[in-house]
Write an enzyme that holds these catalytic residues in place. Structure first.
Site, mmCIF file in Angstrom:
data_model
loop_
_atom_site.group_PDB
_atom_site.id
_atom_site.type_symbol
_atom_site.label_atom_id
_atom_site.label_comp_id
_atom_site.label_asym_id
_atom_site.label_seq_id
_atom_site.Cartn_x
_atom_site.Cartn_y
_atom_site.Cartn_z
ATOM 1 N N HIS A 201 2.570 12.474 -1.958
ATOM 2 C CA HIS A 201 1.210 11.895 -1.986
ATOM 3 C C HIS A 201 0.505 11.209 -0.756
ATOM 4 C CE1 HIS A 201 2.243 7.498 -2.119
ATOM 5 N NE2 HIS A 201 3.265 7.739 -2.293
ATOM 6 N N CYS A 325 -1.972 -12.465 1.564
ATOM 7 C CA CYS A 325 -2.295 -12.445 0.150
ATOM 8 C C CYS A 325 -2.572 -11.279 -0.567
ATOM 9 C CB CYS A 325 -3.906 -13.188 0.428
ATOM 10 S SG CYS A 325 -3.874 -14.994 0.668
HETATM 11 C C1 LIG Z 1 7.296 4.712 5.475
HETATM 12 C C2 LIG Z 1 7.034 4.909 3.675
HETATM 13 N N1 LIG Z 1 8.294 4.881 3.221
HETATM 14 C C3 LIG Z 1 8.525 5.046 1.890
HETATM 15 C C4 LIG Z 1 7.213 5.022 1.245
HETATM 16 C C5 LIG Z 1 7.371 5.230 -0.231
HETATM 17 O O1 LIG Z 1 7.147 6.359 -0.750
HETATM 18 P P1 LIG Z 1 6.866 6.714 -2.377
HETATM 19 O O2 LIG Z 1 5.477 6.038 -2.642
HETATM 20 O O3 LIG Z 1 6.770 8.224 -2.490
HETATM 21 O O4 LIG Z 1 7.938 6.357 -3.055
HETATM 22 C C6 LIG Z 1 6.193 4.891 1.790
HETATM 23 C C7 LIG Z 1 4.938 4.702 1.089
HETATM 24 O O5 LIG Z 1 4.282 3.796 1.146
HETATM 25 C C8 LIG Z 1 6.153 4.490 3.093
HETATM 26 O O6 LIG Z 1 4.788 4.451 3.965
#
Ligand SMILES: Cc1ncc(COP(=O)(O)O)c(C=O)c1O
Ligand code: FES
Lengths: 404, 302
Positions: A201, A325
């Site tokens: 995503h 917040c």
């Molecule tokens: C650096 C990082 N790792 C892991 C994730 C988590 O990915 P997922 O939402 O596919 O579990 C994110 C997403 O917010 C991210 O930015």
């Protein structure tokens, strides 16, 4: 005016071409890829193609090194838990203070279980010290997990170099590349990276699909055991439509990677320059010379991030903030704290993250409203002197509320 | 983002009484910049009548902090100082048509600024008795400090104890892991070991209610109302519920029809309990009437 989406590090719009590629796998080729009939015979082929599309984007040697998972978080958990289960005698993990919670929470949990977690600090520009990293590498370390790019500031870590160092010390290396894949070019086969996580995503594929790259020969223990899917390395019936969608998204990302690093970067740079020139008392956080092309994180001093977001939202602009917040916690983002950004600024950080769908005219629109928003909130702030339109002298001393 | 009420948005987008009162004779400053919200309240008080003539705020904080400050100044203008001292954080939250649990502390900050300002006017020293920790239970807005203090003070041993004393954990149950971690930590400090199956501590004292507690009659009426509203969906599943007795905070019910004894009964009861707590804002325990005989004696004593 249509709404402006500048929160692409949080998640992205699914590309129309990705949706189109997925639809047949809901309506026609909906069979279980393990089945032997005509509802299923195209599915295995679709998944195989997707595996190659992912392979091309990250430049790994074999398509069998791609394991499809349900998200970036699952890939991260799988990598770390696999490393410690495969090497039960090693009780240390090296990571950084600025990882995503998907790594940090797991490490905190493992700490309670008796593991020693080394969290590498960063300097004020969000950079690591490789000398102190080198000193920590030893036979006791089960795995190093360092993010390729930071989700808040976009700062890029030298993971290829760090993987070489780990490899030389005989230590496994994992990188959370969820923010990096599709935004910067990579060629995994030329590196010593053993495992890598990515998430659909963040690159215009749907939510709920991810990949764990596992270098051939890396010792591995599955998180989910069950059927033979993904060669027994991740059981559970394949999410075929999303896998195909992710494949298509990776193909598009590869096509657009130059665009990302020229046109998208130009939009980011223009916004950043415009804001810092027009608005006093704000600054860009992170390593300015080593960043994702699509991300800028700007700290607006003496005001609070959620308030800024609410006014931006009213103006039809979506961004996000590292303020306490917005998350409901009491501390500002751990990334800002790790960089030692003062509280009066850390609570007022706003992250703008672009994608290939944004336009220059959107940048101009944001530049039009941002100064007004900041001025409105500063008028309410106890740290701001409205008469002189400047911070009060010695803000941290002038206003010292009762409890700290 | 947060599901803010229209009132919160109204006060955020068009704050009332923003800025410092020019010739103020009372100032209250509270909050903490490390926590991301801080508030300065300035008042102009009529020296003869002690009526608050003007109130102004300067706030560093999120949407609900600014809205809480704004609504506070509106509430207290025209009040005497003694009247203003009776304003609670719940009054502030109510005027805003509610705040998310994570944001209740914004209303607390408003009340404290007011107390600090009045103390300042009267030449007293205001001491804040309020310490805030990480929010543990979102259903009831209970933080870690509160739970820790209760565990220490009342020798609590289990999650159920914590729920009985603080409400924390009595709703969706998602916070039980965090509550266990607090129990583990505090018990370790006391040289004890956390045992999830320990017997609960004796007769819970009455929970100190924030609002004026309901009378028993009011409580029964409200419970009836909630059950009435749930009845259609229960009947859709071929079941029904009947209120048998209310003793203190415990409601004894008869599950009839398809709900009686079915494997869903326990879940249904938990669902009813959560709904009751949400509506009534206090801890309510729902128990099958068959359990009543065992408990009624204990309750009668307390
Ligand atoms: C650096 C990082 N790792 C892991 C994730 C988590 O990915 P997922 O939402 O596919 O579990 C994110 C997403 O917010 C991210 O930015
Ligand atoms: S969060 Fe505590 S019971 Fe729901």
């Amino acid at each position: 005016m249509t709404d402006i989406y500048l929160d692409n590090n949080a998640t992205t719009k699914v590309d129309r071409a990705v949706v189109d590629a997925m639809i047949p796998y809901f309506l026609e080729q909906y069979g279980n890829p393990s089945s032997i009939h005509k509802f299923a015979d195209g599915v295995a082929r679709g998944i195989k193609q997707a595996r190659q599309q992912v392979q091309n984007l990250i430049g790994c040697e074999h398509d069998s090194e791609i394991i499809f998972t349900s998200c970036g978080t699952e890939s991260n958990s799988t990598a770390i838990l696999s490393a410690i289960k495969a090497q039960p005698n090693k009780k240390e993990i090296i990571t950084t203070t600025v990882e995503h919670p998907a790594i940090l929470s797991l490490c905190e949990y493992l700490e309670k279980e008796g593991y020693t977690i080394h969290r590498l600090p960063v300097d004020k520009a969000g950079r690591l010290n490789l000398e102190s990293y080198k000193k920590l590498l030893s036979d006791e370390v089960a795995i190093v997990s360092v993010m390729w790019a930071n989700n808040e500031t976009g700062t890029i870590f030298p993971v290829a170099e760090m993987a070489e160092m780990a490899n030389a010390a005989g230590v496994m290396f994992h990188t959370d590349a969820v923010q990096a894949v599709g935004k910067i070019p990579m060629m995994l086969q030329d590196t010593k990276i053993d495992m890598l996580s990515l998430s659909g995503h963040k690159l215009h594929a749907p939510k709920g699909i991810g990949v764990l790259y596992l270098r051939r020969g890396t010792r591995y223990r599955p998180l989910l055991r069950g059927g033979h899917q993904e060669r027994g390395r991740r059981a559970g019936t394949e999410n075929s439509a999303s896998i195909v969608g992710l494949g298509k998204a990776c193909e598009l990302a590869l096509e657009f990677i130059e665009y990302e690093n020229t046109k998208v970067k130009a939009m980011r740079d223009r916004l950043e320059r415009g804001i810092t020139e027009q608005i006093p008392h704000c600054f860009v956080t992170g390593d300015l010379y080593n960043r994702l092309p699509n991300t800028t994180d700007i700290a607006f001093e003496y005001i609070e991030g959620e308030s800024i977001l609410m006014l931006l939202n009213k103006a039809g602009i979506a961004a996000s903030s590292g303020s306490a917040c917005t998350s409901g916690s009491l501390e500002p983002s751990h990334v800002m704290r790790a960089m030692d950004i003062p509280y009066t600024a850390a609570h007022g950080t706003i992250r703008f993250s672009f994608s290939r769908y944004n336009t220059m005219s959107e940048v101009d629109e944001v530049l039009k409203v941002m100064p007004g928003i900041v001025a409105t909130l500063r008028k309410l702030s106890p740290y701001w002197d409205s008469i002189n339109n400047a911070p009060v002298t010695n803000p941290e001393q002038a206003f010292q509320p009762t409890y700290a | 983002m947060w599901d803010y009420s229209d009132k919160v948005k109204e006060h955020f987008f068009n704050p009332k009484n923003a800025g410092a009162v020019v010739d103020a004779n009372a100032t209250g400053e509270v909050g903490s910049i490390s926590c991301g919200d801080a508030l300065r309240l300035t008042l102009k008080v009529d020296d003869a009548t002690e009526v608050i003539l003007e109130a102004g705020f300067q706030t560093f904080g999120c949407g609900s902090a600014i809205a809480s400050s704004s609504v506070l100044t509106e509430i207290i203008k025209g009040m005497t100082l003694d009247e203003a001292l009776k304003v609670t954080n719940q009054d502030i939250a109510d005027q805003l048509e509610g705040l998310p649990p994570e944001k209740m502390h914004c209303s607390v900050m408003g009340r404290e600024a007011l107390q600090a300002a009045i103390a300042n006017y009267r030449g007293e020293e205001w001491k804040d008795d309020h310490e805030e920790g990480a929010l543990i239970c979102k259903c009831f807005a209970i933080d870690a400090v509160m739970i820790e203090e209760m565990v220490w003070a009342n020798k609590l041993r289990t999650v159920q104890d914590v729920t009985n004393f603080t409400k924390a954990g009595g709703g969706c149950a998602a916070c039980h892991e965090d509550i266990e971690a607090i129990l583990e930590k505090v018990l370790a400090e006391k040289g004890e070991k956390f045992d999830p199956n320990a017997a609960p501590v004796e007769t819970p004292v009455k929970i100190a209610a924030v609002k004026a507690p309901l009378t028993n009659l009011q409580r029964i009426k409200k419970i009836e109302q909630v059950l009435e509203s749930l009845r259609p969906s229960l009947m859709a599943d071929g079941g029904d519920v009947e209120l048998v007795e209310v003793i203190g905070n415990t409601a004894y019910v008869n599950m009839t029809g398809a709900c009686n004894g079915c494997q869903m009964a326990a879940m249904t009861i938990a669902g009813i309990q959560q709904r009751l707590m949400e509506v009534m804002g206090e801890f309510i325990k729902v128990v099958p009437a068959t359990e009543m005989a065992k408990l009624v004696n204990i309750e009668a004593v307390s």
